[in-house]
Design a protein around this motif. Structure first.
Motif, PDB file in Angstrom:
ATOM      1  N   MET A   1      47.639 -16.107  16.333  1.00 10.71           N
ATOM      2  CA  MET A   1      46.933 -15.044  15.608  1.00 10.71           C
ATOM      3  C   MET A   1      47.017 -15.613  14.188  1.00 10.71           C
ATOM      4  O   MET A   1      46.149 -15.105  13.325  1.00 10.71           O
ATOM      5  CB  MET A   1      47.662 -13.762  15.974  1.00 10.71           C
ATOM      6  CG  MET A   1      46.891 -12.548  15.158  1.00 10.71           C
ATOM      7  SD  MET A   1      45.327 -12.459  15.614  1.00 10.71           S
ATOM      8  CE  MET A   1      45.562 -11.810  17.398  1.00 10.71           C
ATOM      9  N   ASN A   2      48.041 -16.256  13.779  1.00 11.61           N
ATOM     10  CA  ASN A   2      48.511 -16.742  12.320  1.00 11.61           C
ATOM     11  C   ASN A   2      47.362 -17.753  12.031  1.00 11.61           C
ATOM     12  O   ASN A   2      47.050 -17.718  10.939  1.00 11.61           O
ATOM     13  CB  ASN A   2      49.715 -17.429  12.408  1.00 11.61           C
ATOM     14  CG  ASN A   2      50.687 -16.098  12.485  1.00 11.61           C
ATOM     15  OD1 ASN A   2      50.576 -14.988  12.084  1.00 11.61           O
ATOM     16  ND2 ASN A   2      52.137 -16.696  12.900  1.00 11.61           N
ATOM     17  N   GLN A   3      47.062 -18.330  13.085  1.00 12.72           N
ATOM     18  CA  GLN A   3      45.901 -19.536  12.536  1.00 12.72           C
ATOM     19  C   GLN A   3      44.385 -18.815  12.385  1.00 12.72           C
ATOM     20  O   GLN A   3      43.903 -18.962  11.773  1.00 12.72           O
ATOM     21  CB  GLN A   3      45.938 -20.321  14.134  1.00 12.72           C
ATOM     22  CG  GLN A   3      44.560 -21.559  13.800  1.00 12.72           C
ATOM     23  CD  GLN A   3      45.060 -22.393  12.881  1.00 12.72           C
ATOM     24  OE1 GLN A   3      45.993 -22.773  12.477  1.00 12.72           O
ATOM     25  NE2 GLN A   3      44.030 -22.967  12.022  1.00 12.72           N
ATOM     26  N   LYS A   4      44.197 -17.698  13.289  1.00 12.56           N
ATOM     27  CA  LYS A   4      42.817 -17.150  13.311  1.00 12.56           C
ATOM     28  C   LYS A   4      42.891 -16.304  11.696  1.00 12.56           C
ATOM     29  O   LYS A   4      41.924 -16.219  11.109  1.00 12.56           O
ATOM     30  CB  LYS A   4      42.901 -15.915  14.089  1.00 12.56           C
ATOM     31  CG  LYS A   4      42.443 -16.793  15.737  1.00 12.56           C
ATOM     32  CD  LYS A   4      42.072 -15.239  16.635  1.00 12.56           C
ATOM     33  CE  LYS A   4      41.697 -16.004  18.013  1.00 12.56           C
ATOM     34  NZ  LYS A   4      41.544 -14.886  18.883  1.00 12.56           N
ATOM     35  N   LEU A   5      44.120 -15.915  11.252  1.00 14.11           N
ATOM     36  CA  LEU A   5      44.036 -15.312   9.958  1.00 14.11           C
ATOM     37  C   LEU A   5      43.954 -16.206   8.751  1.00 14.11           C
ATOM     38  O   LEU A   5      43.336 -15.947   7.958  1.00 14.11           O
ATOM     39  CB  LEU A   5      45.530 -14.270   9.970  1.00 14.11           C
ATOM     40  CG  LEU A   5      45.839 -13.797   8.493  1.00 14.11           C
ATOM     41  CD1 LEU A   5      44.748 -12.698   8.259  1.00 14.11           C
ATOM     42  CD2 LEU A   5      47.062 -13.203   8.541  1.00 14.11           C
ATOM     43  N   LYS A   6      44.601 -17.299   9.128  1.00 20.32           N
ATOM     44  CA  LYS A   6      44.407 -18.219   8.036  1.00 20.32           C
ATOM     45  C   LYS A   6      42.890 -18.892   7.906  1.00 20.32           C
ATOM     46  O   LYS A   6      42.568 -18.918   6.740  1.00 20.32           O
ATOM     47  CB  LYS A   6      45.275 -19.461   8.621  1.00 20.32           C
ATOM     48  CG  LYS A   6      45.070 -20.765   7.383  1.00 20.32           C
ATOM     49  CD  LYS A   6      46.181 -21.874   8.005  1.00 20.32           C
ATOM     50  CE  LYS A   6      45.992 -23.102   7.047  1.00 20.32           C
ATOM     51  NZ  LYS A   6      46.740 -24.237   7.592  1.00 20.32           N
ATOM     52  N   GLU A   7      42.208 -18.848   9.178  1.00 15.54           N
ATOM     53  CA  GLU A   7      40.922 -19.070   9.078  1.00 15.54           C
ATOM     54  C   GLU A   7      39.923 -18.153   8.427  1.00 15.54           C
ATOM     55  O   GLU A   7      39.182 -18.563   7.608  1.00 15.54           O
ATOM     56  CB  GLU A   7      40.421 -19.461  10.517  1.00 15.54           C
ATOM     57  CG  GLU A   7      40.734 -20.654  11.235  1.00 15.54           C
ATOM     58  CD  GLU A   7      40.538 -20.650  12.554  1.00 15.54           C
ATOM     59  OE1 GLU A   7      39.874 -19.786  13.135  1.00 15.54           O
ATOM     60  OE2 GLU A   7      40.880 -21.605  13.425  1.00 15.54           O
TER      61      GLU A   7
END
Length: 513
Positions: A1-7
């Motif tokens: 989820m953190n990766q998606k938010l970063k994207e």
């Protein structure tokens, strides 16, 4: 989820950075800006970037799924009166909570705020129900829009001049970041009940019709109240002595917009809870995921609205005033067009629309193509709006031929391009238009000695009109190329089991169970 938010945050950074750079270049060249509004703008830009990242991720996780599941369930009920009434209630409730509508209400002091809000909400509710009936009975969208806009422009003949600009602007501000993702996803679900085989085309068009309702509603108010008696209060730029004062300016407004966003999202949350208990019965893990999406949406939209209202509004007003005061103020037209080309990329609902268009059309209409069409449309609309401010050209002199061209094109392009184009008009005219471009027009109009009510207002209407033409012109090119190559097979229909977020296989199975 953190990766998606970063994207998502990186994606929003690429959207906001061009506008920020344009403003900075203007500040160090032809329109020197005091440090106070410049610092407000830069902090606002930072909040906008982070806020848009949270919001777009939250919309994917929550509102898109809630809207689609609700629409699918309503369509399966096969009870026409219940579905029509539910569509009216959904449109009514989410419109009352739309933050941009509060701004519109404050611009028409002759009408009590709640009266205006209720009329506009009723207009959206009625036209959302009409949009469902179009899907159910397979009514042609082009012909329906022709009738609706015919009624609209005939009514405009009798409406007081002071009400016209506010009325046309209302069609854009009511289809904001809360209503658009939910209504678009609702259309995907409802399209399963339609008679047309092209459910992909039918799933669009709800925002288009919901944009007409508020305009007619405010025009009716204009006939009842006679004159808007709108007054313009110049934007006051706060002065700071240190960095703490700068932060306090934002800190003071955070609770205000946090409350507004809560009131906007709460009806959707309540609606989901009721549907979950009695009808949907999704698994606990999926409910938690949706609730987390609503939390992300809440955080994101609060940051976004605080940033654009506190940071962007003073900067937009100052830039407009300074540019219009130049001896060569004609330069405002190309500058406005350049700002318009990039600023549409910073509208949160635009990202949601473009992604859904690419998903539903199976890539036939890509996100890049949509963004190019919207950017060109926004650029043209701002150029024409500034021209209108500098020359005093009547709003209807641009809207009537513009809508005539848009409606004419709707009969010669593939149906889905018409649906997407008229949806795009409402989506493009969001918070960035209301909090940066409208103050920009007000500042320019004040410096040019024009009438704020009749000349500056109406920019939202222009922003909502031009994408109708540019997106349909893309449809003309698409149709011509495919017809010439002999490969035209139409736009692929949507798989109603398709999810709008990237779920793992196990999670997708949970949703479909």
């Amino acid at each position: 989820m953190n990766q998606k938010l970063k994207e998502k945050i990186i994606e929003s950074l690429s959207s906001v950075l061009p506008v920020t750079c344009i403003v900075l270049v203007l500040c160090i060249t032809i329109t020197p800006m005091p440090l106070d509004p410049l610092m407000l703008f830069l902090v606002g830009a930072a909040l906008l970037i982070v806020g848009m990242g949270f919001f777009t991720l939250g919309a994917d996780m929550s509102m898109m799924i809630i809207g689609e599941k609700t629409g699918s369930h309503l369509a399966k009920s096969k009870k026409l009166p219940i579905i029509v009434f539910a569509c009216f209630i959904i449109g009514f409730i989410i419109t009352i909570a739309e933050p941009d509508l509060q701004v519109l209400a404050g611009q028409t002091p002759a009408v009590p705020d709640m009266v205006l809000i209720l009329f506009v909400a009723a207009g959206v509710g009625i036209f959302l129900a009409l949009a469902f009936l179009r899907i159910l009975f397979g009514w042609n969208l082009s012909k329906l829009l022709l009738i609706c806009y015919g009624i609209l422009f005939v009514t405009a003949i009798f409406v007081p001049k002071d009400f016209l600009a506010v009325a046309f602007d209302s069609g854009g501000v009511t289809t904001g970041p809360i209503t658009v993702p939910f209504i678009m996803a609702l259309g995907v679900g409802l399209s399963s009940a339609g008679r047309s085989k092209n459910s992909g085309s039918d799933s669009f068009g709800l925002v288009a019709l919901c944009s007409v309702g508020p305009v007619i509603s405010v025009m009716i108010l204009g006939l009842l109240y006679g004159s808007s008696s709108s007054s313009y209060e110049p934007t006051v730029i706060p002065a700071f002595t240190n960095s703490q004062d700068l932060w306090l300016a934002f800190q003071h407004e955070f609770p205000v917009y946090a409350k507004e966003v809560f009131l906007a999202l709460f009806p959707i949350l309540l609606f989901f809870v009721v549907f979950q208990i009695f009808f949907l019965k999704l698994r606990q893990r999926q409910v938690i995921k949706i609730l987390m999406g609503i939390v992300y949406s809440y955080i994101g939209l609060t940051l976004f609205l605080t940033g654009v209202n506190v940071g962007f509004m003073p900067a937009g007003n100052y830039l407009g005033k300074q540019l219009a005061s130049l001896s060569y103020n004609w330069i405002m037209i190309p500058i406005a067009m350049l700002i318009g080309y990039y600023i549409v990329k910073a509208e949160p609902a635009v990202l949601v629309l473009n992604k859904q268009v690419e998903d539903i059309t199976g890539g036939s209409v890509s996100e890049k193509t949509m963004m190019t069409g919207l950017s060109v449309g926004m650029s043209v609309s701002l150029g024409l709006s500034v021209l209108r401010i500098l020359t005093g050209l009547p709003l209807l002199a641009l809207l009537v031929p513009g809508y005539a061209l848009a409606l004419g094109l709707s009969f010669v392009v593939p149906d889905i391009f018409t649906s997407i184009a008229f949806d795009s008009g409402g989506v493009a005219s969001g918070p960035m238009t209301a909090t940066f471009l409208l103050p920009f027009a007000m500042g320019a109009c004040e410096a040019a000695g024009g009438n704020i009510v009749t000349d500056a207002f109406g920019i939202v209407a222009m922003v909502a009109m031009t994408p109708l033409i540019t997106i349909q012109l893309i449809g003309v090119i698409y149709h011509f190329k495919t017809k010439k190559s002999g490969s035209f097979t139409g736009i692929p229909t949507i798989d109603m089991e398709l999810e709008f977020i990237d779920l793992g296989k196990e999670e997708a199975d949970d949703f479909q169970s």
